[in-house]
Design an enzyme around this catalytic site. Structure first.
Site, PDB file in Angstrom:
ATOM      1  N   SER A 192     -12.680  20.112   2.124  1.00  0.00           N
ATOM      2  CA  SER A 192     -12.183  18.801   1.719  1.00  0.00           C
ATOM      3  C   SER A 192     -11.067  18.253   2.600  1.00  0.00           C
ATOM      4  CB  SER A 192     -11.724  18.856   0.269  1.00  0.00           C
ATOM      5  OG  SER A 192     -10.904  19.972   0.038  1.00  0.00           O
ATOM      6  N   HIS A 220     -17.585  17.808  -2.290  1.00  0.00           N
ATOM      7  CA  HIS A 220     -17.613  16.697  -1.329  1.00  0.00           C
ATOM      8  C   HIS A 220     -18.979  16.544  -0.661  1.00  0.00           C
ATOM      9  CE1 HIS A 220     -13.425  15.283  -1.255  1.00  0.00           C
ATOM     10  NE2 HIS A 220     -13.125  16.526  -1.578  1.00  0.00           N
ATOM     11  N   LYS A 251     -16.200  12.640  -7.909  1.00  0.00           N
ATOM     12  CA  LYS A 251     -16.077  12.099  -6.551  1.00  0.00           C
ATOM     13  C   LYS A 251     -17.192  11.090  -6.324  1.00  0.00           C
ATOM     14  CE  LYS A 251     -13.030  15.586  -4.906  1.00  0.00           C
ATOM     15  NZ  LYS A 251     -12.978  17.018  -5.221  1.00  0.00           N
TER      16      LYS A 251
HETATM   17  C1  LIG Z   1     -12.072  17.848  -5.930  1.00  0.00           C
HETATM   18  C2  LIG Z   1     -12.563  19.236  -5.844  1.00  0.00           C
HETATM   19  C3  LIG Z   1     -12.664  20.029  -6.988  1.00  0.00           C
HETATM   20  C4  LIG Z   1     -12.144  19.567  -8.331  1.00  0.00           C
HETATM   21  O1  LIG Z   1     -12.976  18.633  -8.915  1.00  0.00           O
HETATM   22  P1  LIG Z   1     -12.465  17.833 -10.200  1.00  0.00           P
HETATM   23  O2  LIG Z   1     -13.709  17.315 -10.795  1.00  0.00           O
HETATM   24  O3  LIG Z   1     -11.539  16.785  -9.721  1.00  0.00           O
HETATM   25  O4  LIG Z   1     -11.778  18.830 -11.089  1.00  0.00           O
HETATM   26  C5  LIG Z   1     -13.207  21.281  -6.858  1.00  0.00           C
HETATM   27  N1  LIG Z   1     -13.617  21.750  -5.669  1.00  0.00           N
HETATM   28  C6  LIG Z   1     -13.518  21.022  -4.540  1.00  0.00           C
HETATM   29  C7  LIG Z   1     -14.001  21.590  -3.254  1.00  0.00           C
HETATM   30  C8  LIG Z   1     -12.986  19.741  -4.587  1.00  0.00           C
HETATM   31  O5  LIG Z   1     -12.882  19.028  -3.480  1.00  0.00           O
END
Ligand SMILES: *Cc1c(COP(=O)(O)O)cnc(C)c1O
Length: 404
Positions: A192, A220, A251
């Site tokens: 990320s 992502h 996301k």
């Molecule tokens: C954003 C993210 C998460 C967390 O996701 P949420 O739904 O915001 O709790 C977990 N793993 C990765 C790799 C992320 O980028």
């Protein structure tokens, strides 16, 4: 009397001095190409809302209809009276979308990692983790209390194999309860902070060779990689070969929630045993209805996925032409490397003054001295919007001496 919590308040001053303080701005508009942040209209270059679904009118309409029909809350944890028909439908649709046998819907991506690891591992099992894995994976390993943790250098397959050899040796001994030790290899799909993609085919191959289980966190990758944004497993045509697929619905899917997908039997085990599923209430009616509509949009068309990639290419080319270092990203995530934490903070503040919102990413999200602005294009941006952003970067870059 001395406040025993006093030591924490002092930390804030220290964070401010080192450029590590989070200046949290308040958004008062829908998520889109522009945002109203702290009352000011700014170009939005920092949301994970890749496809613009967070304010998509079809999702909004689906929520209104569902709330009229079902109310708002689900009343209890999923295993009591809190599993609604919309949850089950969304789980089926997510499984179809990801081409997995089954999927379990949970409250967030963070929770999904806890579900995925804690439910099948205990302290005597063995985990092998990429050095740059997301904090929620690290926390899931901690919560599980796994003693045998092996970290391999980021994406280094030679190191992964070395760790697998060590793990296999360790796994020769039985656990206290007489059962065999599980070896889990876990990786982010898309990293990320840098936007590079995990070498998943090699990871799967090595894991199989050493009898290990594989898990990928596709937070992502969903909505971005693969056909119609089906994610990293689809991108590499590895359907059915990664044991545990974790994802987030906050996301690209634009709402909130997490998903754990895999073989039918495994998902059934999670459904019966996962502590965050048993002891914490599931998604609301509104979240679930919105997500169903989002999945539907992605199944129907890959237009939004194509657009975010086009915008990403346009931005990356623009930054490179200006002379910025955008690292080694292979995805729409576009880091503009600055290094110093205070420089990243100042750059962000000046951009904001010019009406461009790009948040600094700094320690502990990335190592000290590797601060950056992480630019996130979305399908909501038009080229003209991206030009506004690039122009502001050029001006601030010259002012702060980042560009010659
Ligand atoms: C954003 C993210 C998460 C967390 O996701 P949420 O739904 O915001 O709790 C977990 N793993 C990765 C790799 C992320 O980028």
């Amino acid at each position: 009397m001395v406040d025993p919590l006093d030591k924490f308040y002092k930390v804030i001053e220290d964070m401010k001095a080192k450029g590590l303080y989070n200046n949290i701005r308040t958004i008062s508009s829908p998520q889109g190409a522009y945002l109203v942040a702290n009352g000011k209209k700014v170009l939005n270059l920092c949301s994970n809302n890749y496809l613009g679904l967070a304010a998509n009118e079809r999702l909004v309409a689906a929520v209104k209809k569902a709330v009229d029909e079902h109310g708002v809350g689900t009343g209890a944890v999923r295993t009591l009276s809190g599993t609604i028909d919309l949850h089950i439908k969304l789980e089926e649709e997510l499984a179809v979308f990801k081409k997995a046998e089954a999927a379990l819907l949970v409250q967030s991506g963070y929770i999904a990692n806890i579900v995925a690891i804690q439910t099948i591992m205990d302290k005597d099992d063995i985990v092998i983790s990429d050095a740059l894995n997301h904090a929620s994976i690290i926390d899931a390993i901690r919560v599980t209390g796994i003693k045998n943790k092996f970290i391999y250098k980021h994406a280094d397959m030679g190191e992964l194999e070395a760790r697998l050899k060590e793990a296999k040796k360790l796994a020769e001994g039985k656990k206290e309860d007489g059962s065999d030790r599980l070896i889990l290899v876990v990786t982010d799909g898309v990293f990320s902070m840098d936007g590079d993609i995990a070498p998943l085919p090699e990871i799967v191959k090595l894991a199989k060779q050493y009898g290990a289980v594989t898990m990928v966190d596709d937070a992502h990758g969903e909505g971005v990689l693969g056909d119609h944004g089906r994610g990293i497993v689809d991108h590499f045509h590895l359907h059915g070969q990664v044991d545990v697929e974790v994802g987030t619905l906050s996301k690209a899917f634009g709402v909130i929630g997490g998903v754990v997908a895999g073989k039918k039997e495994l998902v059934e085990y999670y459904r019966q045993k996962a502590r965050p599923f048993l002891f914490s209430t599931g998604l609301t009616v509104a979240d679930t209805a919105a997500l169903r509509e989002g999945v539907k949009i992605l199944m129907e068309s890959d237009e939004l996925v194509k657009k975010v990639w086009e915008n990403a290419k346009y931005l990356k080319d623009g930054f490179t032409k200006l002379g910025f270092d955008t690292g080694k990203s292979e995805t729409p995530i576009t880091p503009v490397m600055l290094g110093d934490e205070n420089l990243a903070k100042d750059f962000s503040v000046k951009l904001f003054e010019q009406g461009v919102y790009a948040t600094p990413i700094k320690f502990p999200m990335v190592p000290l001295g590797k601060a950056r602005l992480r630019i996130m294009p979305s399908a909501s941006h038009e080229k003209a919007d991206l030009d506004v952003g690039l122009k502001a970067f050029e001006e601030v870059g010259r002012e702060l001496g980042v560009l010659k």
